[in-house]
Design a protein around this motif. Structure first.
Motif, PDB file in Angstrom:
ATOM      1  N   UNK A  44      35.948  13.933  40.546  1.00 42.20           N
ATOM      2  CA  UNK A  44      36.157  13.879  41.982  1.00 42.20           C
ATOM      3  C   UNK A  44      37.490  14.529  42.357  1.00 42.20           C
ATOM      4  N   UNK A  45      37.568  14.931  43.613  1.00 41.25           N
ATOM      5  CA  UNK A  45      38.824  15.474  44.114  1.00 41.25           C
ATOM      6  C   UNK A  45      39.861  14.362  44.129  1.00 41.25           C
ATOM      7  N   UNK A  46      41.072  14.668  43.649  1.00 41.75           N
ATOM      8  CA  UNK A  46      42.099  13.644  43.557  1.00 41.75           C
ATOM      9  C   UNK A  46      43.383  14.091  44.239  1.00 41.75           C
ATOM     10  N   UNK A  47      44.106  13.101  44.710  1.00 45.17           N
ATOM     11  CA  UNK A  47      45.386  13.312  45.378  1.00 45.17           C
ATOM     12  C   UNK A  47      46.436  13.813  44.390  1.00 45.17           C
ATOM     13  N   UNK A  48      47.251  14.760  44.833  1.00 48.18           N
ATOM     14  CA  UNK A  48      48.373  15.252  44.026  1.00 48.18           C
ATOM     15  C   UNK A  48      49.703  14.938  44.713  1.00 48.18           C
ATOM     16  N   UNK A  49      49.851  15.378  45.970  1.00 49.60           N
ATOM     17  CA  UNK A  49      51.110  15.178  46.677  1.00 49.60           C
ATOM     18  C   UNK A  49      50.887  15.322  48.176  1.00 49.60           C
ATOM     19  N   UNK A  50      51.779  14.703  48.953  1.00 47.31           N
ATOM     20  CA  UNK A  50      51.698  14.818  50.399  1.00 47.31           C
ATOM     21  C   UNK A  50      53.097  14.871  50.989  1.00 47.31           C
ATOM     22  N   UNK A  51      53.215  15.501  52.158  1.00 45.10           N
ATOM     23  CA  UNK A  51      54.515  15.657  52.797  1.00 45.10           C
ATOM     24  C   UNK A  51      54.354  15.452  54.297  1.00 45.10           C
ATOM     25  N   UNK A  52      55.311  14.751  54.896  1.00 47.85           N
ATOM     26  CA  UNK A  52      55.260  14.487  56.324  1.00 47.85           C
ATOM     27  C   UNK A  52      55.580  15.731  57.132  1.00 47.85           C
TER      28      UNK A  52
END
Length: 124
Positions: A44-52
């Motif tokens: 499945x597609x998985x989270x790596x990183x996020x930025x505001x």
């Protein structure tokens, strides 16, 4: 219509580095949170990183923490993912995504716009 275009993927040996870029167009880039996700074959597609929206808040998956860095340049409408100390298990198609909100999220369903993806292959 929002368009996201990733670049910078490729083949690299374990321990090497790559920098992914994602150029956005179609709306006010600086107002919205962005994320990087990845999908390996059969997974499945998985989270790596996020930025505001401001770049002041970032979150990472445990599997990449300390090795990957997400950043953004709102003047250039571009988000980056610097990937260091790459491992074979990092091999996947990497996608950037944009939310309709300024706050970050770990969940793919919270993102409204997606790029086409760029392949990253790490050889052992």
């Amino acid at each position: 219509q929002v368009q996201l275009v990733e670049s910078g993927g490729g083949l690299v040996q374990a321990g090497g580095s790559l920098r992914l870029s994602c150029a956005a167009s179609g709306r006010t880039f600086s107002n919205y949170a962005l994320g990087w996700f990845r999908q390996a074959p059969g997974k499945e597609r998985e989270f790596v990183a996020t930025i505001s929206w401001s770049g002041r808040t970032t979150y990472y998956a445990d599997s990449v923490k300390g090795r990957f860095t997400i950043s953004r340049d709102n003047a250039k409408n571009t988000v980056y993912l610097q990937m260091n100390s790459l491992k074979p298990e990092d091999t996947a198609v990497y996608y950037c995504a944009s939310r309709k909100y300024s706050s970050t999220s770990y969940y793919p369903a919270d993102y409204d716009y997606w790029g086409q993806g760029t392949q990253v292959t790490v050889s052992s």
